[in-house]
Write a protein that holds these residues in place. Sequence first.
Motif, PDB file in Angstrom:
ATOM      1  N   GLY A 229      63.657  35.639  51.770  1.00  0.00           N
ATOM      2  CA  GLY A 229      64.838  35.964  51.259  1.00  0.00           C
ATOM      3  C   GLY A 229      65.934  35.010  51.825  1.00  0.00           C
ATOM      4  O   GLY A 229      67.198  35.399  51.402  1.00  0.00           O
ATOM      5  N   THR A 286      76.883  35.711  50.579  1.00  0.00           N
ATOM      6  CA  THR A 286      76.509  35.566  49.263  1.00  0.00           C
ATOM      7  C   THR A 286      75.006  35.135  49.192  1.00  0.00           C
ATOM      8  O   THR A 286      74.083  35.568  48.591  1.00  0.00           O
ATOM      9  N   ILE A 289      72.730  37.666  50.430  1.00  0.00           N
ATOM     10  CA  ILE A 289      72.568  38.797  49.685  1.00  0.00           C
ATOM     11  C   ILE A 289      71.493  38.346  48.275  1.00  0.00           C
ATOM     12  O   ILE A 289      70.439  38.937  47.822  1.00  0.00           O
ATOM     13  N   GLN A 290      71.868  37.119  47.600  1.00  0.00           N
ATOM     14  CA  GLN A 290      71.067  36.516  46.535  1.00  0.00           C
ATOM     15  C   GLN A 290      69.783  36.427  47.123  1.00  0.00           C
ATOM     16  O   GLN A 290      68.734  36.641  46.012  1.00  0.00           O
ATOM     17  N   LYS A 293      67.756  39.656  47.115  1.00  0.00           N
ATOM     18  CA  LYS A 293      67.429  40.371  45.817  1.00  0.00           C
ATOM     19  C   LYS A 293      65.919  39.841  45.533  1.00  0.00           C
ATOM     20  O   LYS A 293      65.285  40.336  45.087  1.00  0.00           O
ATOM     21  N   SER A 294      65.790  38.540  45.510  1.00  0.00           N
ATOM     22  CA  SER A 294      64.384  38.033  45.251  1.00  0.00           C
ATOM     23  C   SER A 294      63.259  38.465  46.006  1.00  0.00           C
ATOM     24  O   SER A 294      62.457  38.980  45.403  1.00  0.00           O
ATOM     25  N   VAL A 296      63.360  41.385  47.623  1.00  0.00           N
ATOM     26  CA  VAL A 296      63.071  42.932  47.260  1.00  0.00           C
ATOM     27  C   VAL A 296      62.254  43.111  45.854  1.00  0.00           C
ATOM     28  O   VAL A 296      61.555  43.928  45.705  1.00  0.00           O
ATOM     29  N   MET A 297      62.723  42.146  44.857  1.00  0.00           N
ATOM     30  CA  MET A 297      62.053  42.306  43.736  1.00  0.00           C
ATOM     31  C   MET A 297      60.683  41.938  43.619  1.00  0.00           C
ATOM     32  O   MET A 297      59.825  42.401  42.810  1.00  0.00           O
ATOM     33  N   LYS A 314      63.679  50.689  49.048  1.00  0.00           N
ATOM     34  CA  LYS A 314      64.041  50.733  47.629  1.00  0.00           C
ATOM     35  C   LYS A 314      63.814  52.035  46.947  1.00  0.00           C
ATOM     36  O   LYS A 314      64.669  52.482  46.054  1.00  0.00           O
ATOM     37  N   TRP A 319      67.394  49.768  44.928  1.00  0.00           N
ATOM     38  CA  TRP A 319      67.217  48.694  45.222  1.00  0.00           C
ATOM     39  C   TRP A 319      68.804  47.769  45.740  1.00  0.00           C
ATOM     40  O   TRP A 319      68.269  46.765  46.579  1.00  0.00           O
ATOM     41  N   GLN A 320      69.523  48.146  45.507  1.00  0.00           N
ATOM     42  CA  GLN A 320      70.887  47.594  46.059  1.00  0.00           C
ATOM     43  C   GLN A 320      71.094  47.703  47.401  1.00  0.00           C
ATOM     44  O   GLN A 320      71.348  46.907  48.242  1.00  0.00           O
ATOM     45  N   VAL A 323      68.545  45.734  49.269  1.00  0.00           N
ATOM     46  CA  VAL A 323      68.959  44.272  49.279  1.00  0.00           C
ATOM     47  C   VAL A 323      69.840  44.031  50.597  1.00  0.00           C
ATOM     48  O   VAL A 323      69.762  43.040  51.141  1.00  0.00           O
TER      49      VAL A 323
END
Length: 365
Positions: A229, A286, A289-290, A293-294, A296-297, A314, A319-320, A323
């Motif tokens: 991440g 940022t 966080i971005q 997100k990858s 976590v998905m 999650k 999911w938020q 993240v």
Amino acid sequence: MAEVTRGEAARVGVDLSKRVFQVHAVDRAGRVVMAEPMAPEKFFAWCAQLPAGCEVAVEACGGAHHVARRLRSLGLDARLIAGHFVTPYRMAGKSGKNDANDPAAICEAAGRPHMRFVPVKTTEQQGQLSVHRLREGDKAERTALINRIRGVLVEFGMSFPQSPEALRRVLAELIEDGSNERTGIARLVLQRAHLHWIELNLQMKWCEERIGTHVRSDERASKAAALQGIGPIGASALVASVDDFSQFASAKQFSAWLGLVPGQNSTGGRASLGRITKRGDDDLRTLLIQGAKSAVMTAHKRSDRISQWLVQVKERAGWQKAVVALANKNARILWAMLTRDGEFDANHLPERPAPHCALSQCPET
């Protein structure tokens, strides 16, 4: 009555602007020695006459790191203060902001024993960060350009999926297609926009190549890029921005500096936690966080301990929150790695401290 004599300057507050530096100096007793505006070169000439080690405080802003480096080359103790730490020390408050009050507030804030200062960046740090700034600017410009292209096409009754790649694949054919109602000038507009899009992509690719070179050549950035991440762009930006991670006393303090910890509104012994504070550098937060997100998905595709933990968070909290939790964890892991010279291990199991026991209850040795 005995005459009050003012000593030499012991602390100086400076408010920067493009052409004039507003200066406010006090002696060791806190009496004002000098308060006047100066041209930049006159200011540096005046600073050369200050006693060695004199504290010169500057509000962190554009060009402040350059000024601080130059002051340190003169043997002075140059310090940078974030603007939101200065405001409470302005005598007239927020409504009394002017060129005379600002340096006085900076000087007063610098004298507080628990004041936190902004680390002065080196030229190497700022050079590497300029690559990130250029890339972010190109990325924002590319997004705006794509939206303009979509706007032109919608005027002629054409809409496409939101993916930029989907639009890019058909744009060249749309420009050459003569079976629609687009006029010649509209085709020229789309053609110019398409060429600009290609140019921005090439510029971003150049920036990413420079960032990749930095990650490969810097051991700390290479270690940071191994975290789930973060990746090369986040690793390069974090290392270039922070440089010395030992300036933070703990991993928790580093995470709080990034604004990844919950804000508090607690009183009467009752703790009330809210959303993350979002303090510190917006760009670094940022990127974390971005990147999270990858991770976590795709966590369900991996079997390491961190990914299993992510799947549980999650499912339990959404999911938020997962993240943000991963971004917070990555910041803490990064601090621990770079201050203790460790390596990233997604299956690391921390050692639990030995239970405390009274001397009478401990077994004899």
